[in-house]
Design a protein around this motif. Sequence first.
Motif, PDB file in Angstrom:
ATOM      1  N   GLU A   1      28.047 -20.718  23.173  1.00 14.09           N
ATOM      2  CA  GLU A   1      26.626 -21.045  23.013  1.00 14.09           C
ATOM      3  C   GLU A   1      26.449 -22.278  22.125  1.00 14.09           C
ATOM      4  O   GLU A   1      27.130 -22.426  21.121  1.00 14.09           O
ATOM      5  CB  GLU A   1      25.853 -19.896  22.351  1.00 14.09           C
ATOM      6  CG  GLU A   1      25.991 -18.568  23.019  1.00 14.09           C
ATOM      7  CD  GLU A   1      27.148 -17.749  22.465  1.00 14.09           C
ATOM      8  OE1 GLU A   1      27.299 -16.605  22.907  1.00 14.09           O
ATOM      9  OE2 GLU A   1      27.904 -18.239  21.613  1.00 14.09           O
TER      10      GLU A   1
ATOM     11  N   GLU B   1      24.056 -24.335  19.449  1.00 14.84           N
ATOM     12  CA  GLU B   1      23.324 -23.752  18.342  1.00 14.84           C
ATOM     13  C   GLU B   1      22.637 -24.860  17.545  1.00 14.84           C
ATOM     14  O   GLU B   1      23.162 -25.963  17.422  1.00 14.84           O
ATOM     15  CB  GLU B   1      24.338 -23.013  17.462  1.00 14.84           C
ATOM     16  CG  GLU B   1      23.832 -22.093  16.443  1.00 14.84           C
ATOM     17  CD  GLU B   1      24.963 -21.241  15.865  1.00 14.84           C
ATOM     18  OE1 GLU B   1      24.676 -20.089  15.518  1.00 14.84           O
ATOM     19  OE2 GLU B   1      26.116 -21.715  15.757  1.00 14.84           O
TER      20      GLU B   1
ATOM     21  N   SER C   1      28.174 -26.844  22.547  1.00 12.69           N
ATOM     22  CA  SER C   1      29.009 -25.755  23.042  1.00 12.69           C
ATOM     23  C   SER C   1      30.484 -26.025  22.738  1.00 12.69           C
ATOM     24  O   SER C   1      30.974 -27.146  22.910  1.00 12.69           O
ATOM     25  CB  SER C   1      28.804 -25.631  24.553  1.00 12.69           C
ATOM     26  OG  SER C   1      29.656 -24.675  25.091  1.00 12.69           O
TER      27      SER C   1
ATOM     28  N   LYS D   1      19.506 -20.114  18.731  1.00  9.80           N
ATOM     29  CA  LYS D   1      20.609 -20.039  19.673  1.00  9.80           C
ATOM     30  C   LYS D   1      20.150 -19.366  20.962  1.00  9.80           C
ATOM     31  O   LYS D   1      19.339 -18.461  20.947  1.00  9.80           O
ATOM     32  CB  LYS D   1      21.744 -19.235  19.026  1.00  9.80           C
ATOM     33  CG  LYS D   1      23.038 -19.207  19.764  1.00  9.80           C
ATOM     34  CD  LYS D   1      24.180 -18.840  18.831  1.00  9.80           C
ATOM     35  CE  LYS D   1      24.605 -17.435  18.894  1.00  9.80           C
ATOM     36  NZ  LYS D   1      25.836 -17.160  18.147  1.00  9.80           N
ATOM     37  N   LYS D   2      20.691 -19.829  22.054  1.00 10.73           N
ATOM     38  CA  LYS D   2      20.440 -19.186  23.347  1.00 10.73           C
ATOM     39  C   LYS D   2      21.487 -18.098  23.522  1.00 10.73           C
ATOM     40  O   LYS D   2      22.687 -18.352  23.403  1.00 10.73           O
ATOM     41  CB  LYS D   2      20.542 -20.215  24.466  1.00 10.73           C
ATOM     42  CG  LYS D   2      20.246 -19.650  25.829  1.00 10.73           C
ATOM     43  CD  LYS D   2      20.240 -20.743  26.865  1.00 10.73           C
ATOM     44  CE  LYS D   2      19.827 -20.190  28.183  1.00 10.73           C
ATOM     45  NZ  LYS D   2      19.690 -21.234  29.189  1.00 10.73           N
ATOM     46  N   ASP D   3      21.063 -16.903  23.785  1.00  5.45           N
ATOM     47  CA  ASP D   3      21.961 -15.770  23.942  1.00  5.45           C
ATOM     48  C   ASP D   3      22.477 -15.729  25.373  1.00  5.45           C
ATOM     49  O   ASP D   3      21.687 -15.708  26.320  1.00  5.45           O
ATOM     50  CB  ASP D   3      21.218 -14.468  23.596  1.00  5.45           C
ATOM     51  CG  ASP D   3      22.109 -13.262  23.752  1.00  5.45           C
ATOM     52  OD1 ASP D   3      23.253 -13.325  23.295  1.00  5.45           O
ATOM     53  OD2 ASP D   3      21.643 -12.273  24.310  1.00  5.45           O
ATOM     54  N   LEU D   4      23.770 -15.725  25.541  1.00  6.65           N
ATOM     55  CA  LEU D   4      24.361 -15.616  26.878  1.00  6.65           C
ATOM     56  C   LEU D   4      24.672 -14.154  27.147  1.00  6.65           C
ATOM     57  O   LEU D   4      25.708 -13.656  26.793  1.00  6.65           O
ATOM     58  CB  LEU D   4      25.628 -16.455  26.971  1.00  6.65           C
ATOM     59  CG  LEU D   4      25.477 -17.942  26.678  1.00  6.65           C
ATOM     60  CD1 LEU D   4      26.810 -18.647  26.738  1.00  6.65           C
ATOM     61  CD2 LEU D   4      24.506 -18.562  27.667  1.00  6.65           C
TER      62      LEU D   4
END
Length: 147
Positions: free
Chosen positions: A91, A93, A123, A143-146
């Motif tokens: 991810e 951040e 990334s 942050k984008k949560d995967l």
Amino acid sequence: MKLSTTIKVAVVALITQQSIFSQEAKKEANSTTPNYTIENCVNHFELDKAVKTKVGYQYWFADKNFTLENTLKMSIVEPGKSTHAPHHHVEEEFFYILEGTAEFFLDGKRVIVGPNTSLYCPSNSEHGISNPGKTELRYLVIKKDLK
């Protein structure tokens, strides 16, 4: 002619099946999505709801169980400490410095920054943040949560 008709029927069947799976996936995603209201979409920092860590504490404004894919947390780090050693993950951040002094590590280089500064971690980049100052460091982590 019969082969052409068979292919057409197979294609229609595949499209229909794909549409059904897509609708089921949407229903499943919607069933896990919280009911968003003005009350739960406004989050004021409350120290008694913060989670104590070894180096300070953290407060989740929005975690992966609330949002569809983004998280927002505030980290507070005591002077002379860091949340963890430099690391990397898939991810990307962002950090946004609210108060104090931050030492930002990114792929072998370091910089010291103050309030109202954003820091981006691409990334899989090795990165870290620590507090070299004499007061608490407060920063946001976005942050984008995967999932």
